[in-house]
Design a protein around this motif. Structure first.
Motif, mmCIF file in Angstrom:
data_model
loop_
_atom_site.group_PDB
_atom_site.id
_atom_site.type_symbol
_atom_site.label_atom_id
_atom_site.label_comp_id
_atom_site.label_asym_id
_atom_site.label_seq_id
_atom_site.Cartn_x
_atom_site.Cartn_y
_atom_site.Cartn_z
ATOM 1 N N PRO A 1 -1.703 -1.155 8.881
ATOM 2 C CA PRO A 1 -0.974 -0.012 9.626
ATOM 3 C C PRO A 1 -1.572 1.395 8.972
ATOM 4 C CG PRO A 1 0.452 -1.279 8.372
ATOM 5 C CD PRO A 1 -1.201 -1.648 8.895
ATOM 6 N N VAL A 2 -1.425 2.789 9.291
ATOM 7 C CA VAL A 2 -1.734 3.397 8.954
ATOM 8 C C VAL A 2 0.004 4.141 7.760
ATOM 9 C CG1 VAL A 2 -1.344 6.274 8.756
ATOM 10 C CG2 VAL A 2 -2.960 5.119 10.057
ATOM 11 N N ALA A 3 1.126 3.006 8.155
ATOM 12 C CA ALA A 3 2.629 3.331 7.947
ATOM 13 C C ALA A 3 2.580 3.090 6.123
ATOM 14 C CB ALA A 3 3.298 2.661 8.089
ATOM 15 N N ALA A 4 1.593 1.573 5.787
ATOM 16 C CA ALA A 4 1.133 1.295 4.798
ATOM 17 C C ALA A 4 0.433 2.407 3.871
ATOM 18 C CB ALA A 4 1.129 -0.006 4.607
ATOM 19 N N VAL A 5 -0.359 2.929 4.304
ATOM 20 C CA VAL A 5 -1.381 3.713 3.449
ATOM 21 C C VAL A 5 -0.344 5.046 3.372
ATOM 22 C CG1 VAL A 5 -3.065 5.944 3.147
ATOM 23 C CG2 VAL A 5 -3.384 3.602 4.732
ATOM 24 N N LEU A 6 0.945 5.915 4.244
ATOM 25 C CA LEU A 6 1.633 6.763 3.788
ATOM 26 C C LEU A 6 2.876 6.000 2.686
ATOM 27 C CD1 LEU A 6 2.347 8.524 7.924
ATOM 28 C CD2 LEU A 6 1.077 8.832 5.734
ATOM 29 N N GLY A 7 3.494 4.825 3.018
ATOM 30 C CA GLY A 7 4.352 4.547 2.195
ATOM 31 C C GLY A 7 3.767 3.946 0.667
ATOM 32 N N ALA A 8 2.522 3.918 1.128
ATOM 33 C CA ALA A 8 1.615 3.734 -0.766
ATOM 34 C C ALA A 8 1.948 4.658 -1.588
ATOM 35 C CB ALA A 8 0.308 2.896 -0.746
ATOM 36 N N GLN A 9 1.024 5.939 -0.927
ATOM 37 C CA GLN A 9 1.573 7.499 -1.305
ATOM 38 C C GLN A 9 2.860 8.019 -1.849
ATOM 39 O OE1 GLN A 9 -0.661 10.215 1.685
ATOM 40 N NE2 GLN A 9 -2.742 9.365 0.577
ATOM 41 N N LEU A 10 3.998 7.377 -0.645
ATOM 42 C CA LEU A 10 4.755 7.722 -0.978
ATOM 43 C C LEU A 10 5.681 6.988 -2.783
ATOM 44 C CD1 LEU A 10 7.882 9.011 -0.204
ATOM 45 C CD2 LEU A 10 8.043 7.170 0.387
#
Length: 250
Positions: A101-110
């Motif tokens: 999920p792209v949300a995993a990438v965005l969450g990791a960046q956050l």
């Protein structure tokens, strides 16, 4: 999204971040240099008129102000550069195709961005106290809350920039340019009181000014600034909504 996926994504994002010298310079080196130099130049004798530096000494004024610049460095340079690079190279599409999920990438960046900003804020504060003589924060809890809210808001704004800018180079250039504009007009460089009226008005509309005020109020007087915290929360919410819409269309 399980914890293992998020942890692995965070590890990858951290490794990629450590390979990006521009972000580390703006997040760690420049705020340290500025707070040491400006704090040393102005000292910590309050302005007797109370009209400049919000009535406190220069080193006290600039310590929370340059903490805000660390958050701006991470949010407006690191995050959009990385995300725009993913979009440019088709990485996000391949992630979707693989089931990540792209949300995993965005969450990791956050998460990685918050960690880097926290390290940078701690280093800036330590250097300020080692080299100058700022007054300690009246309400450290209020400072931490403002820092967290503001950093998350700027990272979400960075995600929006990364979602709309076409290339990593364009995102990095825009982020660096915006960083210098915020430095000059947002309250972390010349005090707003000494700026011409037009520049002061523009500075008040930048996303950095609410964070500077939200950090300075509990530091100087021990009082929180709910209005500025609400503005930061609104910036983050609107940025996330627009970025989500843009990434779904991508």
């Amino acid at each position: 999204m399980n914890g293992r996926v998020l942890t692995e994504s965070g590890r990858v994002e951290l490794l990629l971040l450590l390979r990006e010298p521009v972000t580390l310079v703006f997040a760690l080196a420049l705020p340290i240099v500025n707070v040491v130099v400006l704090g040393g130049v102005f000292g910590d004798q309050p302005d007797p008129t109370g009209e400049v530096f919000r009535g406190v000494g220069g080193s006290t004024y600039y310590t929370p102000a340059y903490i805000s610049l660390v958050a701006a460095s991470v949010g407006l340079i690191s995050v959009p550069t990385q995300l725009a690079g993913y979009r440019e190279r088709g990485v996000l599409r391949r992630m979707r195709a693989s089931g990540l999920p792209v949300a995993a990438v965005l969450g990791a960046q956050l998460a990685v961005g918050l960690g880097l900003a926290a390290v940078g804020a701690a280093v800036v504060t330590a250097f300020s106290f080692l080299t100058n003589d700022p007054a300690p924060a009246e309400d450290p809890v209020g400072v931490v809350v403002a820092f967290l809210v503001g950093t998350v808001a700027l990272i979400l704004l960075g995600i929006l920039l990364g979602a709309v800018l076409p290339t990593a180079r364009a995102a990095q250039g825009a982020g660096v340019l915006l960083w210098f504009v915020l430095l000059i007009l947002g309250g972390a460089g010349p005090p707003p009181e000494v700026l011409p009226d037009a520049m002061g008005t523009v500075g008040a509309l930048t996303p950095l000014r609410p964070l500077v005020l939200a950090l300075q109020d509990p530091w100087f007087s021990g009082s929180w600034n709910p209005g500025m915290l609400a503005v930061l929360a609104a910036i983050g919410a609107v940025s996330w909504a627009l970025a989500s819409w843009r990434l779904r269309r991508d």
